[in-house]
Design a protein around this motif. Structure first.
Motif, PDB file in Angstrom:
ATOM      1  N   ALA A  38       0.862  -1.251  -0.003  1.00  0.00           N
ATOM      2  CA  ALA A  38      -0.082   0.045  -0.027  1.00  0.00           C
ATOM      3  C   ALA A  38       0.801   1.345  -0.018  1.00  0.00           C
ATOM      4  O   ALA A  38       0.364   2.438  -0.580  1.00  0.00           O
ATOM      5  N   ASP A  39       1.940   1.214   0.479  1.00  0.00           N
ATOM      6  CA  ASP A  39       2.728   2.369   0.959  1.00  0.00           C
ATOM      7  C   ASP A  39       3.842   2.587  -0.227  1.00  0.00           C
ATOM      8  O   ASP A  39       4.632   3.521  -0.054  1.00  0.00           O
ATOM      9  N   ILE A  40       4.044   1.620  -1.329  1.00  0.00           N
ATOM     10  CA  ILE A  40       4.956   1.692  -2.224  1.00  0.00           C
ATOM     11  C   ILE A  40       4.689   2.402  -3.488  1.00  0.00           C
ATOM     12  O   ILE A  40       3.807   2.127  -4.068  1.00  0.00           O
ATOM     13  N   GLY A  41       5.677   3.445  -3.722  1.00  0.00           N
ATOM     14  CA  GLY A  41       5.237   4.026  -4.865  1.00  0.00           C
ATOM     15  C   GLY A  41       6.209   3.499  -6.010  1.00  0.00           C
ATOM     16  O   GLY A  41       7.294   3.501  -5.728  1.00  0.00           O
ATOM     17  N   ALA A  42       5.622   2.921  -6.955  1.00  0.00           N
ATOM     18  CA  ALA A  42       6.728   2.295  -8.112  1.00  0.00           C
ATOM     19  C   ALA A  42       5.956   2.198  -9.296  1.00  0.00           C
ATOM     20  O   ALA A  42       4.543   1.938  -9.258  1.00  0.00           O
ATOM     21  N   ALA A  43       6.368   1.922 -10.680  1.00  0.00           N
ATOM     22  CA  ALA A  43       5.650   1.691 -11.596  1.00  0.00           C
ATOM     23  C   ALA A  43       4.821   0.202 -11.470  1.00  0.00           C
ATOM     24  O   ALA A  43       5.357  -0.669 -10.556  1.00  0.00           O
ATOM     25  N   ARG A  44       3.854   0.010 -12.173  1.00  0.00           N
ATOM     26  CA  ARG A  44       2.863  -1.101 -11.845  1.00  0.00           C
ATOM     27  C   ARG A  44       2.769  -1.908 -13.098  1.00  0.00           C
ATOM     28  O   ARG A  44       2.430  -1.333 -14.105  1.00  0.00           O
ATOM     29  N   TYR A  45       2.806  -3.316 -13.090  1.00  0.00           N
ATOM     30  CA  TYR A  45       2.620  -4.161 -14.163  1.00  0.00           C
ATOM     31  C   TYR A  45       2.041  -5.411 -13.751  1.00  0.00           C
ATOM     32  O   TYR A  45       2.317  -5.880 -13.004  1.00  0.00           O
ATOM     33  N   SER A  46       1.474  -5.904 -15.123  1.00  0.00           N
ATOM     34  CA  SER A  46       0.839  -7.203 -14.801  1.00  0.00           C
ATOM     35  C   SER A  46       0.801  -8.045 -16.331  1.00  0.00           C
ATOM     36  O   SER A  46       1.083  -7.317 -17.292  1.00  0.00           O
ATOM     37  N   SER A  47       1.074  -9.270 -16.013  1.00  0.00           N
ATOM     38  CA  SER A  47       0.893 -10.046 -17.092  1.00  0.00           C
ATOM     39  C   SER A  47      -0.619  -9.933 -17.722  1.00  0.00           C
ATOM     40  O   SER A  47      -1.335  -9.417 -17.190  1.00  0.00           O
ATOM     41  N   PRO A  48      -0.811 -10.102 -19.024  1.00  0.00           N
ATOM     42  CA  PRO A  48      -2.165  -9.679 -19.522  1.00  0.00           C
ATOM     43  C   PRO A  48      -3.282 -10.926 -19.429  1.00  0.00           C
ATOM     44  O   PRO A  48      -4.191 -10.678 -19.819  1.00  0.00           O
ATOM     45  N   GLN A  49      -2.639 -11.901 -18.700  1.00  0.00           N
ATOM     46  CA  GLN A  49      -3.598 -13.076 -18.487  1.00  0.00           C
ATOM     47  C   GLN A  49      -4.611 -12.710 -17.454  1.00  0.00           C
ATOM     48  O   GLN A  49      -4.192 -12.023 -16.276  1.00  0.00           O
ATOM     49  N   GLY A  50      -5.987 -13.282 -17.674  1.00  0.00           N
ATOM     50  CA  GLY A  50      -7.018 -12.833 -16.600  1.00  0.00           C
ATOM     51  C   GLY A  50      -6.897 -12.982 -15.390  1.00  0.00           C
ATOM     52  O   GLY A  50      -6.983 -12.078 -14.462  1.00  0.00           O
ATOM     53  N   ARG A  51      -6.113 -13.986 -14.955  1.00  0.00           N
ATOM     54  CA  ARG A  51      -5.913 -14.274 -13.566  1.00  0.00           C
ATOM     55  C   ARG A  51      -5.198 -13.046 -12.786  1.00  0.00           C
ATOM     56  O   ARG A  51      -4.947 -12.754 -11.723  1.00  0.00           O
ATOM     57  N   ALA A  52      -4.294 -12.854 -13.879  1.00  0.00           N
ATOM     58  CA  ALA A  52      -3.124 -11.830 -13.257  1.00  0.00           C
ATOM     59  C   ALA A  52      -3.582 -10.340 -13.212  1.00  0.00           C
ATOM     60  O   ALA A  52      -3.587  -9.747 -12.179  1.00  0.00           O
ATOM     61  N   VAL A  53      -4.535 -10.014 -14.114  1.00  0.00           N
ATOM     62  CA  VAL A  53      -5.183  -8.952 -14.435  1.00  0.00           C
ATOM     63  C   VAL A  53      -5.898  -8.664 -13.081  1.00  0.00           C
ATOM     64  O   VAL A  53      -6.121  -7.628 -12.683  1.00  0.00           O
ATOM     65  N   ARG A  54      -6.942  -9.775 -12.883  1.00  0.00           N
ATOM     66  CA  ARG A  54      -8.028  -9.448 -11.829  1.00  0.00           C
ATOM     67  C   ARG A  54      -7.020  -9.314 -10.255  1.00  0.00           C
ATOM     68  O   ARG A  54      -7.596  -8.624  -9.644  1.00  0.00           O
ATOM     69  N   THR A  55      -5.798 -10.108 -10.434  1.00  0.00           N
ATOM     70  CA  THR A  55      -5.245  -9.971  -8.971  1.00  0.00           C
ATOM     71  C   THR A  55      -4.635  -8.363  -9.134  1.00  0.00           C
ATOM     72  O   THR A  55      -4.720  -7.830  -7.861  1.00  0.00           O
ATOM     73  N   PRO A 129      12.420   0.937 -10.034  1.00  0.00           N
ATOM     74  CA  PRO A 129      11.587   0.070  -9.237  1.00  0.00           C
ATOM     75  C   PRO A 129      10.190  -0.126  -9.782  1.00  0.00           C
ATOM     76  O   PRO A 129       9.543   0.727 -10.335  1.00  0.00           O
ATOM     77  N   ALA A 130       9.720  -1.494  -9.817  1.00  0.00           N
ATOM     78  CA  ALA A 130       8.509  -1.674 -10.220  1.00  0.00           C
ATOM     79  C   ALA A 130       7.658  -3.040  -9.335  1.00  0.00           C
ATOM     80  O   ALA A 130       8.382  -3.583  -8.481  1.00  0.00           O
ATOM     81  N   LEU A 131       6.405  -2.895  -9.213  1.00  0.00           N
ATOM     82  CA  LEU A 131       5.535  -3.797  -8.668  1.00  0.00           C
ATOM     83  C   LEU A 131       4.781  -4.494  -9.795  1.00  0.00           C
ATOM     84  O   LEU A 131       4.461  -3.707 -10.701  1.00  0.00           O
ATOM     85  N   ILE A 132       5.207  -5.856  -9.633  1.00  0.00           N
ATOM     86  CA  ILE A 132       4.892  -6.577 -10.723  1.00  0.00           C
ATOM     87  C   ILE A 132       3.921  -7.960 -10.546  1.00  0.00           C
ATOM     88  O   ILE A 132       4.207  -8.717  -9.329  1.00  0.00           O
ATOM     89  N   VAL A 133       2.717  -7.962 -11.192  1.00  0.00           N
ATOM     90  CA  VAL A 133       1.836  -9.132 -10.984  1.00  0.00           C
ATOM     91  C   VAL A 133       2.014 -10.381 -11.997  1.00  0.00           C
ATOM     92  O   VAL A 133       1.635  -9.809 -13.100  1.00  0.00           O
ATOM     93  N   THR A 134       2.263 -11.459 -11.651  1.00  0.00           N
ATOM     94  CA  THR A 134       2.773 -12.547 -12.855  1.00  0.00           C
ATOM     95  C   THR A 134       2.379 -13.819 -12.293  1.00  0.00           C
ATOM     96  O   THR A 134       1.438 -13.862 -11.470  1.00  0.00           O
ATOM     97  N   HIS A 135       2.986 -14.718 -12.634  1.00  0.00           N
ATOM     98  CA  HIS A 135       2.636 -16.171 -12.785  1.00  0.00           C
ATOM     99  C   HIS A 135       3.925 -17.130 -11.964  1.00  0.00           C
ATOM    100  O   HIS A 135       4.937 -16.538 -11.897  1.00  0.00           O
ATOM    101  N   GLY A 136       3.705 -18.135 -11.608  1.00  0.00           N
ATOM    102  CA  GLY A 136       4.676 -18.980 -10.728  1.00  0.00           C
ATOM    103  C   GLY A 136       5.896 -18.969 -11.154  1.00  0.00           C
ATOM    104  O   GLY A 136       6.800 -18.544 -10.958  1.00  0.00           O
ATOM    105  N   ILE A 137       5.883 -19.522 -12.520  1.00  0.00           N
ATOM    106  CA  ILE A 137       7.460 -19.969 -13.090  1.00  0.00           C
ATOM    107  C   ILE A 137       7.817 -18.633 -13.625  1.00  0.00           C
ATOM    108  O   ILE A 137       9.251 -18.485 -13.543  1.00  0.00           O
ATOM    109  N   THR A 138       7.166 -17.705 -14.125  1.00  0.00           N
ATOM    110  CA  THR A 138       7.592 -16.489 -14.512  1.00  0.00           C
ATOM    111  C   THR A 138       8.183 -15.680 -13.694  1.00  0.00           C
ATOM    112  O   THR A 138       9.106 -15.043 -13.785  1.00  0.00           O
ATOM    113  N   LEU A 139       7.592 -15.715 -12.313  1.00  0.00           N
ATOM    114  CA  LEU A 139       8.052 -14.894 -11.219  1.00  0.00           C
ATOM    115  C   LEU A 139       9.496 -15.495 -10.791  1.00  0.00           C
ATOM    116  O   LEU A 139      10.426 -14.811 -10.506  1.00  0.00           O
TER     117      LEU A 139
END
Length: 176
Positions: A38-55, A129-139
């Motif tokens: 919540a208190d981290i300011g950084a660029a934000r990214y996600s995988s385009p796959q639905g489960r990652a986007v929803r997260t 610095p970045a915040l990234i939502v992705t998947h198990g093997i990719t992470l």
């Protein structure tokens, strides 16, 4: 961060490039991640796959984020949709060696070197610095590159849903 638990995760089914919905537990895991960052300011990214986007929608609390195809999960080819335990029982010869070597033996799937190249490219393009939502093997692969470890050590890295895997100054920690 790995996406929250999905119906297929719960069942032990390989998703690869396919999607399934987040479970109630997966939604709660995303909420926990949101509180942790919540208190981290950084660029934000996600995988385009639905489960990652929803997260990411939950984790980033409505703030904008970019999707990048290089953050998608490894393609498990013909194994997509199968239960991992069934494949291990039916094709034990594919599951010898290091814990994740079998990804290189999935019929029609993506190889770890291909995943490595796209993860390396993504990290090379990050402006900071970045915040990234992705998947198990990719992470795991992103962390291997960020830590400067050889690919042979990828099996040493765990991945937790609902946690934040932090890489800073060539060291890692997990926030729960």
């Amino acid at each position: 961060m790995r996406h929250g638990q999905t119906e297929w995760n719960r069942a032990g089914r390989l998703q690869g490039l396919r999607d399934s919905a987040l479970t109630a537990r997966g939604l709660a895991q995303a909420g926990r991640q949101a509180r942790l960052i919540a208190d981290i300011g950084a660029a934000r990214y996600s995988s385009p796959q639905g489960r990652a986007v929803r997260t990411a929608e939950i984790v980033f609390g409505g703030m904008s984020f970019a999707t990048d195809h290089r953050l998608r999960e490894i393609d498990v080819g013909e194994f997509t949709g199968h239960l991992l335990e069934d494949l291990q029982r039916q094709r034990p010869e594919l599951f010898t060696g290091a814990p994740i070597d079998w990804y290189d033996r999935t019929p029609g799937g993506e190889h770890l070197e291909q995943l490595s190249a796209r993860c390396h490219g993504f990290l090379a393009d990050l402006p900071g610095p970045a915040l990234i939502v992705t998947h198990g093997i990719t992470l795991r692969m992103l962390r291997i590159h960020a830590l400067g470890w050889p690919l042979s050590r990828i099996g040493e890295l765990t991945v937790e849903q609902g946690a934040v895997h932090v890489i800073r100054n060539a060291a890692q920690e997990v926030w729960r």
